[in-house]
Design a protein around this motif. Structure first.
Motif, PDB file in Angstrom:
ATOM      1  N   LEU A  31       0.851  -1.191   0.000  1.00  8.35           N
ATOM      2  CA  LEU A  31       0.000   0.000   0.000  1.00  8.35           C
ATOM      3  C   LEU A  31       0.891   1.248   0.000  1.00  8.35           C
ATOM      4  O   LEU A  31       2.072   1.170   0.323  1.00  8.35           O
ATOM      5  CB  LEU A  31      -0.886   0.031   1.252  1.00  8.35           C
ATOM      6  CG  LEU A  31      -1.884  -1.113   1.414  1.00  8.35           C
ATOM      7  CD1 LEU A  31      -2.557  -1.025   2.786  1.00  8.35           C
ATOM      8  CD2 LEU A  31      -2.937  -1.084   0.303  1.00  8.35           C
ATOM      9  N   TYR A  32       0.283   2.366  -0.330  1.00  5.21           N
ATOM     10  CA  TYR A  32       1.020   3.626  -0.362  1.00  5.21           C
ATOM     11  C   TYR A  32       0.545   4.534   0.764  1.00  5.21           C
ATOM     12  O   TYR A  32      -0.648   4.789   0.897  1.00  5.21           O
ATOM     13  CB  TYR A  32       0.838   4.313  -1.718  1.00  5.21           C
ATOM     14  CG  TYR A  32       1.449   3.506  -2.833  1.00  5.21           C
ATOM     15  CD1 TYR A  32       2.762   3.736  -3.234  1.00  5.21           C
ATOM     16  CD2 TYR A  32       0.736   2.480  -3.458  1.00  5.21           C
ATOM     17  CE1 TYR A  32       3.342   2.965  -4.241  1.00  5.21           C
ATOM     18  CE2 TYR A  32       1.306   1.703  -4.448  1.00  5.21           C
ATOM     19  CZ  TYR A  32       2.613   1.943  -4.833  1.00  5.21           C
ATOM     20  OH  TYR A  32       3.186   1.179  -5.813  1.00  5.21           O
ATOM     21  N   GLY A  42     -10.693   2.581  -1.702  1.00  3.21           N
ATOM     22  CA  GLY A  42      -9.253   2.366  -1.883  1.00  3.21           C
ATOM     23  C   GLY A  42      -8.439   2.767  -0.670  1.00  3.21           C
ATOM     24  O   GLY A  42      -7.255   2.476  -0.595  1.00  3.21           O
ATOM     25  N   VAL A  43      -9.081   3.438   0.296  1.00  7.62           N
ATOM     26  CA  VAL A  43      -8.359   3.810   1.515  1.00  7.62           C
ATOM     27  C   VAL A  43      -8.419   2.628   2.486  1.00  7.62           C
ATOM     28  O   VAL A  43      -9.486   2.080   2.744  1.00  7.62           O
ATOM     29  CB  VAL A  43      -8.962   5.081   2.149  1.00  7.62           C
ATOM     30  CG1 VAL A  43      -8.381   5.321   3.544  1.00  7.62           C
ATOM     31  CG2 VAL A  43      -8.700   6.283   1.259  1.00  7.62           C
ATOM     32  N   ARG A  44      -7.260   2.196   3.007  1.00  4.32           N
ATOM     33  CA  ARG A  44      -7.210   1.005   3.883  1.00  4.32           C
ATOM     34  C   ARG A  44      -7.009   1.355   5.347  1.00  4.32           C
ATOM     35  O   ARG A  44      -7.315   0.540   6.212  1.00  4.32           O
ATOM     36  CB  ARG A  44      -6.079   0.075   3.422  1.00  4.32           C
ATOM     37  CG  ARG A  44      -6.183  -0.359   1.968  1.00  4.32           C
ATOM     38  CD  ARG A  44      -7.379  -1.261   1.740  1.00  4.32           C
ATOM     39  NE  ARG A  44      -7.664  -1.388   0.315  1.00  4.32           N
ATOM     40  CZ  ARG A  44      -8.669  -2.092  -0.190  1.00  4.32           C
ATOM     41  NH1 ARG A  44      -9.500  -2.734   0.609  1.00  4.32           N
ATOM     42  NH2 ARG A  44      -8.855  -2.147  -1.491  1.00  4.32           N
ATOM     43  N   ALA A  81      -3.138   5.093   4.495  1.00  6.31           N
ATOM     44  CA  ALA A  81      -2.601   4.064   3.594  1.00  6.31           C
ATOM     45  C   ALA A  81      -3.682   3.713   2.603  1.00  6.31           C
ATOM     46  O   ALA A  81      -4.840   3.490   2.999  1.00  6.31           O
ATOM     47  CB  ALA A  81      -2.174   2.830   4.388  1.00  6.31           C
ATOM     48  N   ALA A  82      -3.330   3.674   1.322  1.00  3.37           N
ATOM     49  CA  ALA A  82      -4.326   3.425   0.295  1.00  3.37           C
ATOM     50  C   ALA A  82      -3.738   2.580  -0.829  1.00  3.37           C
ATOM     51  O   ALA A  82      -2.526   2.377  -0.883  1.00  3.37           O
ATOM     52  CB  ALA A  82      -4.855   4.747  -0.256  1.00  3.37           C
ATOM     53  N   ASP A  83      -4.620   2.135  -1.721  1.00  7.42           N
ATOM     54  CA  ASP A  83      -4.186   1.239  -2.798  1.00  7.42           C
ATOM     55  C   ASP A  83      -3.213   1.905  -3.769  1.00  7.42           C
ATOM     56  O   ASP A  83      -2.368   1.230  -4.346  1.00  7.42           O
ATOM     57  CB  ASP A  83      -5.401   0.724  -3.582  1.00  7.42           C
ATOM     58  CG  ASP A  83      -6.265  -0.206  -2.740  1.00  7.42           C
ATOM     59  OD1 ASP A  83      -5.787  -0.606  -1.645  1.00  7.42           O
ATOM     60  OD2 ASP A  83      -7.397  -0.512  -3.143  1.00  7.42           O
ATOM     61  N   ARG A 143      -0.365  -5.121   5.735  1.00  9.30           N
ATOM     62  CA  ARG A 143       0.228  -5.126   4.393  1.00  9.30           C
ATOM     63  C   ARG A 143       1.449  -4.217   4.407  1.00  9.30           C
ATOM     64  O   ARG A 143       1.540  -3.307   5.224  1.00  9.30           O
ATOM     65  CB  ARG A 143      -0.804  -4.614   3.363  1.00  9.30           C
ATOM     66  CG  ARG A 143      -1.929  -5.629   3.149  1.00  9.30           C
ATOM     67  CD  ARG A 143      -3.075  -5.024   2.381  1.00  9.30           C
ATOM     68  NE  ARG A 143      -2.749  -4.772   0.981  1.00  9.30           N
ATOM     69  CZ  ARG A 143      -3.665  -4.402   0.071  1.00  9.30           C
ATOM     70  NH1 ARG A 143      -4.932  -4.254   0.418  1.00  9.30           N
ATOM     71  NH2 ARG A 143      -3.300  -4.182  -1.173  1.00  9.30           N
ATOM     72  N   PRO A 144       2.411  -4.461   3.509  1.00  9.39           N
ATOM     73  CA  PRO A 144       3.566  -3.557   3.431  1.00  9.39           C
ATOM     74  C   PRO A 144       3.086  -2.150   3.070  1.00  9.39           C
ATOM     75  O   PRO A 144       2.171  -1.995   2.253  1.00  9.39           O
ATOM     76  CB  PRO A 144       4.407  -4.140   2.291  1.00  9.39           C
ATOM     77  CG  PRO A 144       3.938  -5.538   2.120  1.00  9.39           C
ATOM     78  CD  PRO A 144       2.495  -5.555   2.520  1.00  9.39           C
ATOM     79  N   VAL A 145       3.685  -1.147   3.683  1.00  6.95           N
ATOM     80  CA  VAL A 145       3.300   0.233   3.380  1.00  6.95           C
ATOM     81  C   VAL A 145       4.546   1.018   2.974  1.00  6.95           C
ATOM     82  O   VAL A 145       5.548   1.029   3.685  1.00  6.95           O
ATOM     83  CB  VAL A 145       2.620   0.913   4.586  1.00  6.95           C
ATOM     84  CG1 VAL A 145       2.356   2.389   4.296  1.00  6.95           C
ATOM     85  CG2 VAL A 145       1.314   0.204   4.926  1.00  6.95           C
TER      86      VAL A 145
END
Lengths: 160, 791
Positions: free
Chosen positions: B46-47, B73-75, B114-116, B286-288
């Motif tokens: 994620l970004y 898309g926002v996690r 963090a988002a897609d 998830r990796p960020v």
């Protein structure tokens, strides 16, 4: 916004990809094609680490919309290194002691490559002009003109 | 080692030390194959994106993240509520990784997403609403210490501090967060004896490191409650320590890995987005990845702080400085940051080591303001103080009718004597200055180029002693592999100075084998690499170089002992060189290193016949410190409490020629000579690159650089408005390395990475010489020069 299919010729190879209209050539090279040689430093053409060559001209790929590159020939630093052999410009950049952290180097090499593509015998002024869009914090590009001169020598050696 | 033995060691024919070997990272860097932190990608990544404060000082009244959270898309969205109630720092624990209740500079993190995709993350950050109650802010250090100034950290006295280097706050001065004093002799009495007194106030600007690779990290929360952090850092081990404080997680649950680093210059010595990405990763499993934009690099990371320096010098008629009194005000920003508050107050003072006045009183004040936190930049302040000191030398010389070189030579700390701190001087200061002077004069003589109106020529010099900090330590491990290659494990990152190449050369030298028979493995991974403090303070050549020499010598002994049986020879008579173990008594008695390993019967492997591996580790450590009250190695009763204040000094001399356009104020640096004492040059190409690089940065800082602020808002946080030197601005630079051996350096070597920055202090002298007016601040903008000319 819908994605658009485009065709690029990257380092001599045809690539068909779907891109968003707002995406830069840099993003497409790095994230879609995995070519991380072109670096990202500012996103607005301020540092030149993203420089690639499009149809023979050096451009800031961070400011170059990918859709504008449709059908065009793009060369990145990866494209210069063929069959395990360094391009004369790459070898010259090593021998002239230009490399430190290396982050500006792919962009500077592409500026040098574009210069010599269009002007095989550049003057000192031409060289200054060619690097006017490239920053380097490790040495401010002190050795780059020397690299150009060496590259010209290596190219002549290769031809003879 | 005594001096004679040392000289013999220096002069013996080296196998590979001193040779211009090609950098081992050159090829991957020119082909684009070198992987930097910025290039890393992981599955399911994620970004992350940070929301920064929009005001310089205030209380957070309300944060509404609902709109951001409902964006597809926002996690994850986090704010100060989601982070541990633990402040972090290096010497003073004064900062939360995301502001909890109060913001103290524009740029401070208040929330993160963090988002897609990076685009969704950016959109989400803009949907976060923050309501502030603004507080009065303060931006000038001397305003900030007035009694009615806004207080940035009301709970300062309750904050945790480092046990080994806690800040010293001896007075009740608002916003003071660290103080250092140096007292040598009695300045009051020396001023009374002085024939001339020169007193001035100097100012330096806020400078940004402008490394071209913006900070970038990928943080992964693992199933076993540990974190793996891939990041662009100069210091994996220190980063792990700071992360453990910020996250309130033990260090053994954090692994830091650092691939190639695209420049640092001191900026990448502390945590920025890493803890935020860790928390986002823990929340999303998830990796960020978080990469900083260029604007974030300018406003959210550390800076070389703006300073104001009050200097009063008293001298005798013959040019001997009798008293030097200094008050150094450091505009420290909102937090202690990348140890800035420790280093600027503590180490900048080492600039005093070059000269030996009869008496010195120095005070440094590090002060909180509502600006970005201070951090080191190619050193932590000697180049700032040297600007003031070297200007003073020229002004004194002019007043006394002395030559600028002569006045410096009359005041230098002499080899073999004590400097003002009480340390024994190993350095030859006159050599670097005179070498620079001679080289520039020769150059000028050779050229018949003369300035014509409106250009005026000026010549200026600077002399200094770039310190390298201590106490410090580096560890290294070397191993003989079954193919005869020596494998090297070090914990240092390659940020551009060529340390991997220099370290490989040192190992090749010890074993007298070609570079390709040495392999640098598993670099900069806290899980596998031996400890190394950091890539900073010009320390790697000496500190890690020494550790490697020690480790290699241990390994050679181990190999000799192992080979003794096979060769039926006493290990004391065996030496390991050129890929063999060979008897000193009978050169025919020898064995190739790879033949020490036996082969499996069905060729399934090679192994040693016995216990243990042919591997050796060593640690190199140097102790140092000061008495707090005197700032010296002696306390006020004259008892010696330490041997040294720093690891070593790197003497540097600069001679510069500038031309100034007296109609426009424009400055051209025409010629520049930078002389750095390298002790012993390990690799001339690398040393030259460092001197050139430091010199270029020095010109840039002297002429152009200043991050400008108005009421806490940055005016030029981008490459269009913050001018950096470019290739076309550069003069010819003559880089010279002199070799006065450092007794405790590997092969006599010193570190040279930062010394060239002294160029920023020679140019102001040359400009003053050209225009006949005394410059007192940098950068030397044309409007400032015109103002001086109009006076």
């Amino acid at each position: 916004m819908s994605k658009k299919q485009i065709k690029l010729i990257v380092n001599g190879k045809e690539e068909i990809i779907e891109v968003n209209p707002y995406e830069s050539l840099l993003k497409v090279l790095r994230e879609y094609l995995g070519l991380t040689g072109a670096k990202r430093g500012c996103d607005y053409g301020g540092c030149g680490v993203c420089t690639v060559v499009v149809n023979g001209k050096a451009v800031y790929s961070c400011m170059y919309p990918a859709i504008k590159a449709e059908g065009k020939e793009i060369t990145t630093v990866e494209g210069l290194y063929k069959n395990g052999k360094l391009h004369p410009v790459q070898k010259a950049f090593i021998d002239a002691n230009t490399v430190q952290c290396g982050y500006s180097i792919p962009g500077a090499i592409m500026s040098a490559y574009a210069l010599l593509l269009n002007n095989p015998n550049p003057s000192d002024e031409d060289i200054k002009e060619a690097f006017s869009g490239n920053l380097c914090r490790c040495s401010a590009g002190y050795y780059w003109p020397e690299a150009i001169k060496l590259a010209i020598k290596y190219m002549k050696q290769r031809e003879s | 080692m005594n001096k004679q033995a040392l000289i013999e060691e220096i002069e013996k024919q080296y196998y590979i030390i001193g040779k211009p070997v090609e950098r081992i990272d050159a090829k991957p860097k020119v082909t684009g194959e070198a992987i930097y932190g910025y290039d890393l990608v992981f599955p399911k990544m994620l970004y992350g994106k940070i929301k920064h404060s929009s005001i310089p000082h205030g209380i957070i009244k309300r944060i509404d993240t609902s709109k951001a959270e409902s964006l597809p898309g926002v996690r994850a969205v986090i704010t100060g509520k989601d982070i541990p109630d633990h402040r972090y720092g290096l010497v003073l624990f004064d900062r939360y990784l995301i502001a909890k209740d109060r913001v103290r500079f524009i740029g401070e993190a208040v929330a993160a997403v963090a988002a897609d995709t990076p685009e969704i993350a950016e959109k989400a950050v803009n949907l976060i609403e923050v309501e502030y109650e603004e507080l009065p802010a303060v931006f000038d250090p001397e305003e900030a210490i007035k009694q009615d100034a806004p207080i940035l950290h009301p709970d300062l006295r309750k904050y945790g501090t480092s046990k080994v280097s806690a800040p010293w706050i001896p007075f009740d001065m608002p916003n003071l967060n660290n103080y250092r004093r140096v007292v040598f002799g009695n300045v009051e009495e020396s001023f009374k004896k002085s024939d001339v007194i020169v007193e001035n106030i100097y100012e330096t600007s806020m400078v940004q490191h402008a490394h071209l690779e913006p900070q970038s990290c990928v943080c992964i929360y693992n199933y076993d409650d540990t974190f793996t952090v891939y990041t662009s850092t100069q210091t994996p081990f220190r980063l792990r320590f700071e992360l453990s404080l910020a996250l309130n997680v033990p260090e053994n649950r954090i692994r830091v890995v650092s691939p190639y680093v695209g420049g640092g210059f001191g900026n990448k010595l502390t945590i920025y987005a890493e803890p935020i990405a860790c928390i986002l990763s823990k929340k999303t499993r998830r990796p960020v990845k978080i990469v900083l934009t260029r604007e974030e690099v300018f406003t959210f990371t550390t800076v070389r702080p703006p300073t104001r320096i009050y200097v009063k010098d008293g001298a005798s008629r013959d040019g001997k400085i009798l008293a030097r009194q200094v008050r150094f005000y450091i505009n420290g920003g909102a937090y202690s940051g990348g140890s800035g508050i420790a280093v600027y107050t503590y180490l900048a003072a080492q600039a005093l080591a070059t000269y030996k006045p009869e008496s010195v009183k120095f005070e440094a004040f590090s002060i909180y303001t509502n600006l970005p936190p201070q951090g080191p930049l190619r050193g932590v302040g000697p180049a700032i103080l040297d600007f003031a000191f070297e200007r003073q030398m020229d002004i004194l010389a002019k007043k006394l009718g002395l030559d600028p070189i002569e006045i410096r030579l009359r005041n230098i700390s002499k080899q073999g004597e004590e400097n003002i701190y009480g340390e024994i001087v190993d350095e030859d200061y006159s050599k670097v200055l005179l070498t620079a002077y001679d080289a520039l004069m020769k150059k000028i003589k050779e050229s018949n180029e003369e300035p014509t109106h409106p250009w005026k020529r000026g010549i200026g010099y600077a002399l200094s002693s770039k310190y390298s900090l201590a106490p410090t330590a580096s560890s290294a491990t070397v191993k003989l592999r079954e193919d005869g290659v020596i494998e090297v494990f070090i914990g240092s990152t390659e940020i551009g100075m060529g340390n991997y190449t220099a370290m490989q050369q040192i190992v090749a030298e010890e074993f007298q084998i070609p570079m390709e028979r040495v392999s640098i493995a598993a670099a900069a991974d806290t899980e596998f690499s031996p400890f190394d403090e950091a890539q900073m303070s010009s320390r790697t050549t000496v500190s890690l170089g020494n550790a490697l020499v020690l480790a290699c010598r241990k390994l050679k002994r181990k190999i000799a002992e192992y080979a003794a049986n096979k060769l039926n020879e006493d290990p004391d008579h065996l030496e390991v060189k050129e890929g063999f173990v060979v008897s000193k008594r009978n050169p025919d008695k020898k064995i190739r290193l790879e033949d020490l390993f036996a082969r499996g019967k069905i060729r399934t492997g090679t192994f040693l016949e016995g216990e243990g591996e042919l591997i050796a580790s060593a640690n190199w450590f140097i102790q140092a410190g000061i008495d707090k009250e005197t700032g010296r190695i002696y306390d006020k009763y004259g008892n010696k409490v330490f041997e040294r204040v720093v690891n070593f000094y790197t003497p540097t001399g600069v001679a510069s020629e500038v031309w100034v356009n007296v109609e426009t104020g424009h400055i051209k640096v025409k010629r520049l000579v930078t002389v750095v004492d390298a002790g012993k040059v390990i690799n001339p190409k690398l040393v030259e690159g460092q001197i050139i690089g430091g010199s270029a940065m020095g010109i840039s800082i002297a002429l152009f650089e200043g991050l400008q602020w108005q009421n806490g808002y940055a005016l030029n946080p981008n490459f269009a408005d913050y001018k950096l030197i470019q290739h076309a601005d550069l003069p010819e630079i003559i880089a010279i390395a002199t070799e006065t051996p450092l007794p405790h350096g590997p092969f006599g070597a010193r570190g040279v990475g930062e010394a060239g920055l002294l160029v920023s202090d020679a140019i102001p002298n040359a400009v003053s010489n050209a225009i006949g007016k005394e410059v007192k601040k940098i950068p030397l903008m044309p409007e400032y020069i015109l103002k001086l000319l109009a006076e």
